[in-house]
Design a protein around this motif. Structure first.
Motif, PDB file in Angstrom:
ATOM      1  N   ILE A 159     -16.553  -3.048 -23.259  1.00 57.43           N
ATOM      2  CA  ILE A 159     -17.675  -3.643 -22.503  1.00 57.43           C
ATOM      3  C   ILE A 159     -17.833  -2.948 -21.145  1.00 57.43           C
ATOM      4  CG2 ILE A 159     -18.429  -5.741 -21.279  1.00 57.43           C
ATOM      5  CD1 ILE A 159     -17.238  -7.365 -23.590  1.00 57.43           C
ATOM      6  N   LYS A 205     -11.382  -4.881 -26.227  1.00 58.66           N
ATOM      7  CA  LYS A 205     -12.769  -5.375 -26.293  1.00 58.66           C
ATOM      8  C   LYS A 205     -13.443  -5.295 -24.916  1.00 58.66           C
ATOM      9  CE  LYS A 205     -13.815  -9.891 -26.284  1.00 58.66           C
ATOM     10  NZ  LYS A 205     -13.860 -11.297 -26.700  1.00 58.66           N
ATOM     11  N   TYR A 206     -12.699  -5.705 -23.903  1.00 59.04           N
ATOM     12  CA  TYR A 206     -13.263  -5.713 -22.552  1.00 59.04           C
ATOM     13  C   TYR A 206     -13.375  -4.303 -21.969  1.00 59.04           C
ATOM     14  CZ  TYR A 206     -13.080 -10.771 -22.549  1.00 59.04           C
ATOM     15  OH  TYR A 206     -13.295 -12.097 -22.849  1.00 59.04           O
ATOM     16  N   ARG A 207     -12.440  -3.428 -22.378  1.00 63.48           N
ATOM     17  CA  ARG A 207     -12.554  -2.032 -21.923  1.00 63.48           C
ATOM     18  C   ARG A 207     -13.837  -1.413 -22.466  1.00 63.48           C
ATOM     19  NH1 ARG A 207      -6.831   0.659 -23.130  1.00 63.48           N
ATOM     20  NH2 ARG A 207      -5.759  -1.271 -22.711  1.00 63.48           N
ATOM     21  N   VAL A 225     -11.064  -8.339 -12.478  1.00 61.53           N
ATOM     22  CA  VAL A 225     -11.516  -7.670 -13.704  1.00 61.53           C
ATOM     23  C   VAL A 225     -10.362  -6.911 -14.384  1.00 61.53           C
ATOM     24  CG1 VAL A 225     -12.851  -5.615 -14.380  1.00 61.53           C
ATOM     25  CG2 VAL A 225     -13.991  -7.518 -13.254  1.00 61.53           C
ATOM     26  N   SER A 230      -8.560  -8.506 -17.375  1.00 57.70           N
ATOM     27  CA  SER A 230      -9.258  -8.500 -18.671  1.00 57.70           C
ATOM     28  C   SER A 230      -9.259  -7.107 -19.289  1.00 57.70           C
ATOM     29  CB  SER A 230     -10.710  -8.956 -18.477  1.00 57.70           C
ATOM     30  OG  SER A 230     -10.737 -10.281 -18.032  1.00 57.70           O
ATOM     31  N   LEU A 271     -16.246 -10.039 -17.645  1.00 60.31           N
ATOM     32  CA  LEU A 271     -14.790  -9.901 -17.731  1.00 60.31           C
ATOM     33  C   LEU A 271     -14.030 -10.987 -16.969  1.00 60.31           C
ATOM     34  CD1 LEU A 271     -15.698  -7.170 -18.894  1.00 60.31           C
ATOM     35  CD2 LEU A 271     -13.692  -6.157 -17.828  1.00 60.31           C
TER      36      LEU A 271
END
Lengths: 280, 92
Positions: free
Chosen positions: A143, A139-141, A131, A134, A196
């Motif tokens: 999420i 964007k993933y942080r 993980v 990502s 992720l």
């Protein structure tokens, strides 16, 4: 590896189908809470026990506590074992002692231990699926932050909004809060692990890791249903919540078996890259 | 140990942290690598960048692109010491 060639998976699948058949057989007389229901309640957790034993063996093969995957498998195995312990303790209260289940009870040590085990297992799962790579993208942080916040808030709203705490019983207050928050915690990690890693995760480990994530989601559905029904006094032994738990045990055990067979496969495998290169 | 040897050691160590002894066994499939893991010693023979590519491929078989990222992370400090043309394709 097909189901018929994988004897361990075949055995677990047949046991699972047998339990499902048994569960269906008493649904029309569930309200009587007869012997069949009582025996089912005492026995179906054996699937979790089986999964935990296979899990401890498999975790050792993958390096045990020294490795990230080994730790994830260990904690999933502890989770399954704790589920079985919790079920046996509660069944003892109901069918042997024939008393109203105390709260908190010894069963809560097992059940909360299970929640903590799944939470820790889910944490190591996020590490195993990478993980952190990502998390470099904003964007993933977002999420990774939003998913737990939303799920914990939703759990709070469903289970704890307007909840009357008995402040004279601090352990009860702790458990009232810790069960839904702990459950929301491991399901959040499972969802984050999936979202992720879905673009980068591949290879022969992918399926096992995805089944483990699915197992956490199913465990959450079972735990959520149990908490929801318990909160509203609608829980009945042998009802569909027990089917949810049974499915969850089966899927978690199947994920563990997948890692066991992958390990066996790797041990038997020839050197493909070197040989392929020689041939080309 | 050469820089390539050290990169291989770093990559195997990183993978070993994730999957245990299987990481070493996967590396042993690459015939250009002579591995004495009890002393954490590795010797790369032949075309070193190509051997590293094969090693990365071994781990990619297990975890896909995530394994490649893990290998890049493990090797990042040492890779920067290599001239661009000597860097393995899989780790660029």
């Amino acid at each position: 590896m097909s189901l018929t060639k994988n004897k361990l998976q075949l055995f677990v699948t047949l046991v699972f189908i047998g339990f499902v058949g048994w569960w269906i057989s008493f649904q029309h007389v569930l309200s009587k809470q007869g012997l069949s229901v009582q025996w089912f309640e005492g026995v179906y957790g054996l699937l979790a026990l089986t999964g935990s034993i296979i899990g401890f063996i498999t975790a050792r093969k993958w390096g045990g506590y020294k490795t990230i995957l080994g730790r994830a498998l260990l904690f999933f195995s502890f989770g399954l074992l704790a589920q079985e312990a919790g079920q046996l303790i509660l069944n003892y209260y109901i069918y042997v002692s024939k008393i109203q289940i105390p709260y908190p009870s010894l069963g809560d040590i097992a059940y909360f231990g299970s929640t903590l085990s799944y939470l820790t297992g889910a944490y190591f799962l996020t590490k195993a699926v990478g993980v952190r790579f990502s998390l470099k993208a904003v964007k993933y942080r977002v999420i990774a932050l939003l998913v737990p916040v939303v799920l914990i808030a939703a759990s709070y709203w469903i289970f704890l909004h307007n909840h009357q705490y008995d402040w004279h019983k601090p352990v009860t207050v702790f458990l009232d809060t810790a069960y839904p928050v702990g459950d929301a915690g491991y399901i959040s990690l499972a969802i984050v692990a999936f979202l992720l890693s879905r673009k980068m995760l591949g290879g022969i480990m992918k399926l096992g890791l995805l089944i483990l994530i699915a197992a956490l989601i199913l465990q959450y559905i079972a735990d959520f249903t149990f908490l929801y029904q318990s909160n509203r006094g609608t829980y009945m032994a042998g009802n569909y919540d027990d089917l949810f738990y049974l499915i969850s045990y089966f899927v978690t055990t199947s994920a563990i078996i997948k890692f066991y067979t992958t390990y066996k496969h790797l041990k038997m495998r020839a050197a493909p890259v070197a040989e392929e290169s020689d041939q080309s | 140990m050469t820089l390539f040897d050290q990169i291989v050691v770093k990559i195997i160590q990183q993978q070993e942290d994730i999957i245990g002894p299987i990481a070493v066994e996967q590396a042993e499939h690459v015939k250009e690598l002579k591995i004495d893991w009890s002393h954490h010693q590795v010797e790369v023979s032949g075309n070193a960048p190509a051997a590293l590519d094969k090693l990365v491929e071994q781990y990619k078989i297990l975890f896909g692109q995530i394994a490649v990222e893990t290998c890049k992370e493990a090797a990042s400090n040492l890779l920067s010491q290599l001239p661009a043309e000597e860097q393995p394709k899989s780790l660029r």
